[in-house]
Design a protein around this motif. Structure first.
Motif, PDB file in Angstrom:
ATOM      1  N   VAL A  34       0.868  -1.175   0.000  1.00  0.00           N
ATOM      2  CA  VAL A  34       0.000   0.000   0.000  1.00  0.00           C
ATOM      3  C   VAL A  34       0.906   1.228   0.000  1.00  0.00           C
ATOM      4  CG1 VAL A  34      -1.828   1.247   1.208  1.00  0.00           C
ATOM      5  CG2 VAL A  34      -1.800  -1.255   1.230  1.00  0.00           C
ATOM      6  N   ALA A  35       0.726   2.094  -1.000  1.00  0.00           N
ATOM      7  CA  ALA A  35       1.682   3.181  -1.205  1.00  0.00           C
ATOM      8  C   ALA A  35       1.245   4.509  -0.612  1.00  0.00           C
ATOM      9  CB  ALA A  35       1.948   3.353  -2.702  1.00  0.00           C
ATOM     10  N   SER A  36      -0.057   4.800  -0.643  1.00  0.00           N
ATOM     11  CA  SER A  36      -0.517   6.109  -0.196  1.00  0.00           C
ATOM     12  C   SER A  36      -2.011   6.040   0.093  1.00  0.00           C
ATOM     13  CB  SER A  36      -0.241   7.182  -1.255  1.00  0.00           C
ATOM     14  OG  SER A  36      -0.930   6.883  -2.457  1.00  0.00           O
ATOM     15  N   SER A  37      -2.520   7.107   0.690  1.00  0.00           N
ATOM     16  CA  SER A  37      -3.951   7.187   0.969  1.00  0.00           C
ATOM     17  C   SER A  37      -4.425   8.619   0.759  1.00  0.00           C
ATOM     18  CB  SER A  37      -4.257   6.717   2.396  1.00  0.00           C
ATOM     19  OG  SER A  37      -3.632   7.565   3.345  1.00  0.00           O
ATOM     20  N   GLU A  38      -5.746   8.774   0.719  1.00  0.00           N
ATOM     21  CA  GLU A  38      -6.343  10.084   0.488  1.00  0.00           C
ATOM     22  C   GLU A  38      -7.408  10.337   1.540  1.00  0.00           C
ATOM     23  OE1 GLU A  38      -7.476  11.816  -3.597  1.00  0.00           O
ATOM     24  OE2 GLU A  38      -9.367  11.031  -2.796  1.00  0.00           O
ATOM     25  N   LEU A  39      -7.345  11.516   2.159  1.00  0.00           N
ATOM     26  CA  LEU A  39      -8.301  11.911   3.181  1.00  0.00           C
ATOM     27  C   LEU A  39      -9.075  13.138   2.723  1.00  0.00           C
ATOM     28  CD1 LEU A  39      -5.967  11.771   6.342  1.00  0.00           C
ATOM     29  CD2 LEU A  39      -7.463   9.948   5.498  1.00  0.00           C
ATOM     30  N   ALA A  40     -10.366  13.162   3.014  1.00  0.00           N
ATOM     31  CA  ALA A  40     -11.181  14.348   2.775  1.00  0.00           C
ATOM     32  C   ALA A  40     -11.247  15.172   4.051  1.00  0.00           C
ATOM     33  CB  ALA A  40     -12.591  13.954   2.343  1.00  0.00           C
ATOM     34  N   VAL A  99      -9.261 -10.913  -3.228  1.00  0.00           N
ATOM     35  CA  VAL A  99      -9.333  -9.976  -4.354  1.00  0.00           C
ATOM     36  C   VAL A  99      -8.027  -9.193  -4.510  1.00  0.00           C
ATOM     37  CG1 VAL A  99     -10.517  -7.949  -5.285  1.00  0.00           C
ATOM     38  CG2 VAL A  99     -11.843  -9.779  -4.213  1.00  0.00           C
ATOM     39  N   LEU A 100      -7.602  -8.503  -3.452  1.00  0.00           N
ATOM     40  CA  LEU A 100      -6.377  -7.700  -3.577  1.00  0.00           C
ATOM     41  C   LEU A 100      -5.120  -8.558  -3.654  1.00  0.00           C
ATOM     42  CD1 LEU A 100      -7.114  -4.720  -1.140  1.00  0.00           C
ATOM     43  CD2 LEU A 100      -7.483  -4.861  -3.615  1.00  0.00           C
ATOM     44  N   GLY A 101      -5.147  -9.728  -3.028  1.00  0.00           N
ATOM     45  CA  GLY A 101      -4.014 -10.641  -3.161  1.00  0.00           C
ATOM     46  C   GLY A 101      -3.072 -10.715  -1.979  1.00  0.00           C
ATOM     47  N   PHE A 102      -3.381 -10.028  -0.873  1.00  0.00           N
ATOM     48  CA  PHE A 102      -2.543 -10.126   0.323  1.00  0.00           C
ATOM     49  C   PHE A 102      -2.833 -11.430   1.059  1.00  0.00           C
ATOM     50  CE2 PHE A 102      -2.965  -5.487  -0.310  1.00  0.00           C
ATOM     51  CZ  PHE A 102      -1.621  -5.124  -0.313  1.00  0.00           C
ATOM     52  N   ALA A 103      -1.820 -12.030   1.639  1.00  0.00           N
ATOM     53  CA  ALA A 103      -1.987 -13.292   2.363  1.00  0.00           C
ATOM     54  C   ALA A 103      -2.301 -13.027   3.828  1.00  0.00           C
ATOM     55  CB  ALA A 103      -0.717 -14.131   2.256  1.00  0.00           C
ATOM     56  N   LYS A 104      -3.154 -13.862   4.408  1.00  0.00           N
ATOM     57  CA  LYS A 104      -3.451 -13.753   5.840  1.00  0.00           C
ATOM     58  C   LYS A 104      -2.175 -14.122   6.613  1.00  0.00           C
ATOM     59  CE  LYS A 104      -6.567 -13.486   9.269  1.00  0.00           C
ATOM     60  NZ  LYS A 104      -7.655 -14.477   9.283  1.00  0.00           N
ATOM     61  N   GLN A 105      -1.720 -13.205   7.455  1.00  0.00           N
ATOM     62  CA  GLN A 105      -0.489 -13.420   8.201  1.00  0.00           C
ATOM     63  C   GLN A 105      -0.738 -13.651   9.683  1.00  0.00           C
ATOM     64  OE1 GLN A 105       2.302 -13.845   6.757  1.00  0.00           O
ATOM     65  NE2 GLN A 105       2.135 -12.872   4.773  1.00  0.00           N
ATOM     66  N   VAL A 106      -1.692 -12.912  10.250  1.00  0.00           N
ATOM     67  CA  VAL A 106      -1.896 -12.960  11.701  1.00  0.00           C
ATOM     68  C   VAL A 106      -3.392 -12.924  12.007  1.00  0.00           C
ATOM     69  CG1 VAL A 106      -1.433 -11.840  13.918  1.00  0.00           C
ATOM     70  CG2 VAL A 106       0.283 -11.730  12.092  1.00  0.00           C
ATOM     71  N   TYR A 125      -7.305   4.590  -1.133  1.00  0.00           N
ATOM     72  CA  TYR A 125      -5.933   4.158  -0.865  1.00  0.00           C
ATOM     73  C   TYR A 125      -5.402   3.461  -2.102  1.00  0.00           C
ATOM     74  CZ  TYR A 125      -8.384  -0.206   0.545  1.00  0.00           C
ATOM     75  OH  TYR A 125      -9.200  -1.309   0.605  1.00  0.00           O
ATOM     76  N   THR A 126      -4.096   3.458  -2.253  1.00  0.00           N
ATOM     77  CA  THR A 126      -3.456   2.936  -3.457  1.00  0.00           C
ATOM     78  C   THR A 126      -2.700   1.656  -3.155  1.00  0.00           C
ATOM     79  OG1 THR A 126      -3.226   5.148  -4.403  1.00  0.00           O
ATOM     80  CG2 THR A 126      -1.790   3.426  -5.297  1.00  0.00           C
ATOM     81  N   VAL A 127      -3.036   0.595  -3.874  1.00  0.00           N
ATOM     82  CA  VAL A 127      -2.350  -0.685  -3.762  1.00  0.00           C
ATOM     83  C   VAL A 127      -1.466  -0.843  -4.994  1.00  0.00           C
ATOM     84  CG1 VAL A 127      -2.609  -3.196  -3.631  1.00  0.00           C
ATOM     85  CG2 VAL A 127      -4.214  -1.704  -2.413  1.00  0.00           C
ATOM     86  N   THR A 128      -0.172  -1.068  -4.768  1.00  0.00           N
ATOM     87  CA  THR A 128       0.798  -1.149  -5.851  1.00  0.00           C
ATOM     88  C   THR A 128       1.277  -2.584  -6.031  1.00  0.00           C
ATOM     89  OG1 THR A 128       1.549   1.119  -5.435  1.00  0.00           O
ATOM     90  CG2 THR A 128       3.024  -0.306  -6.702  1.00  0.00           C
ATOM     91  N   TYR A 129       1.240  -3.066  -7.268  1.00  0.00           N
ATOM     92  CA  TYR A 129       1.722  -4.402  -7.629  1.00  0.00           C
ATOM     93  C   TYR A 129       3.079  -4.268  -8.313  1.00  0.00           C
ATOM     94  CZ  TYR A 129      -2.994  -5.688  -6.425  1.00  0.00           C
ATOM     95  OH  TYR A 129      -4.161  -5.865  -5.716  1.00  0.00           O
ATOM     96  N   ALA A 130       3.899  -5.293  -8.201  1.00  0.00           N
ATOM     97  CA  ALA A 130       5.277  -5.193  -8.687  1.00  0.00           C
ATOM     98  C   ALA A 130       5.353  -4.987 -10.190  1.00  0.00           C
ATOM     99  CB  ALA A 130       6.061  -6.449  -8.294  1.00  0.00           C
ATOM    100  N   ASP A 131       4.358  -5.514 -10.934  1.00  0.00           N
ATOM    101  CA  ASP A 131       4.411  -5.410 -12.388  1.00  0.00           C
ATOM    102  C   ASP A 131       2.999  -5.431 -12.965  1.00  0.00           C
ATOM    103  OD1 ASP A 131       3.651  -8.144 -12.223  1.00  0.00           O
ATOM    104  OD2 ASP A 131       5.756  -8.764 -12.269  1.00  0.00           O
ATOM    105  N   GLU A 132       2.924  -5.273 -14.270  1.00  0.00           N
ATOM    106  CA  GLU A 132       1.625  -5.243 -14.953  1.00  0.00           C
ATOM    107  C   GLU A 132       0.890  -6.574 -14.823  1.00  0.00           C
ATOM    108  OE1 GLU A 132      -0.043  -2.896 -16.315  1.00  0.00           O
ATOM    109  OE2 GLU A 132       1.432  -1.266 -16.287  1.00  0.00           O
ATOM    110  N   GLU A 133       1.618  -7.661 -14.771  1.00  0.00           N
ATOM    111  CA  GLU A 133       0.983  -8.971 -14.620  1.00  0.00           C
ATOM    112  C   GLU A 133       0.239  -9.063 -13.288  1.00  0.00           C
ATOM    113  OE1 GLU A 133       2.095 -13.766 -14.617  1.00  0.00           O
ATOM    114  OE2 GLU A 133       3.651 -12.256 -15.008  1.00  0.00           O
TER     115      GLU A 133
END
Length: 287
Positions: free
Chosen positions: A14-20, A193-200, A240-248
């Protein structure tokens, strides 16, 4: 796993977020004075803040924005990760000097963290990661986390002789922690959906990360169990912005969104969708 252990170097982060906010100048000035954020870009209705040229937070002006109910889903906190423990000590000293009211200070076994709120009531965590080799593991190899009191005396010993008033340029948005209505639905979206793995697994919360990181996204129901999304036009988290390593990686995430029934629109950066809590998620590729 990436050669680096830094959360922003993982396959997804997650790279950044936006607040109103209803008071753009007040909030922008507060982030500058308290966290040392610099103005990267600015218009009459939007200010982009960051450090060392890296955008970390956008503030958008909505003159009618009002605080959402405490039980509403949305932001629990934006969490900024520092390069060194000494940086956290320096920030603690700076916060004390300027009279910032802290809301907490915790040792989470994998991190040491300080908590505060901005003037609009948005939660903020400032933390540093212990080396990954020192993270405690359970019998199944799962990451262990706790919420123990932070040893402030030990931390202050680590303060450099001349502490900086601002967070260092290497600071990044290490994770975002959300208030959600249902943990199963949160896991389905954040992981499926987003692809993060359950860690805790944690009482009333779940933590999800990429590349073995303890979490890039947290989700809890501590005050928001069965809660509704914040009313339209509320102050607080808008995206909020989720960044993936590449286009794939980005393409795979977009496909998972569509398969799960979430509408996806092309954006200037990549793609945009709306999460189950009414928050826009920008999906982008790093390369």
């Amino acid at each position: 796993m990436a050669a680096s252990e830094h959360p922003s170097d993982m396959p997804i982060h997650v790279a950044s977020s936006e607040l109103a906010t209803s008071d753009l100048k007040r909030l922008s000035d507060w982030y500058g004075r308290t966290l040392g954020f610099e103005v990267i870009d600015e218009t009459s209705s939007r200010t982009v803040l960051g450090l060392g040229g890296t955008a970390l937070l956008s503030l958008v002006h909505d003159p009618d924005a009002k605080s959402a109910p405490r039980s509403a889903t949305g932001l629990f906190h934006n969490a900024y990760v520092l390069p060194r423990r000494a940086d956290l000590a320096a920030f603690l000293g700076h916060a004390q000097t300027i009279g910032v009211q802290l809301t907490g200070a915790s040792d989470h076994l994998v991190t040491e963290a300080i908590y505060l709120d901005d003037p609009d009531g948005n939660g903020i965590e400032v933390y540093w990661d212990r080396p990954r080799k020192d993270w405690p593991l359970g019998l199944a190899g799962d990451i262990r986390m706790a919420t123990d009191p932070l040893d402030l005396e030990s931390l202050m010993i680590a303060m450099p002789p001349e502490g900086e008033a601002r967070l260092p340029a290497g600071t990044r948005l290490g994770h975002i922690h959300l208030k959600v209505a249902d943990l199963a639905a949160a896991e389905s979206y954040i992981s499926g959906v987003l692809g993060f793995a359950k860690q805790v697994d944690y009482p009333g919360a779940g933590f999800f990360g990429s590349g073995g990181y303890h979490h890039h996204v947290g989700a809890n129901i501590w005050a928001s169990r069965s809660g509704a999304p914040a009313p339209e036009g509320s102050a607080g988290l808008r995206s909020y912005t989720v960044t993936y390593a590449d286009e794939e990686g980005l393409s795979s995430a977009v496909e998972r969104c569509l398969q799960a029934g979430f509408e996806v629109q092309e954006s200037e950066m990549g793609a945009a969708a709306t999460d189950p809590w009414g928050i826009e998620v920008q999906l982008v590729a790093a390369s």
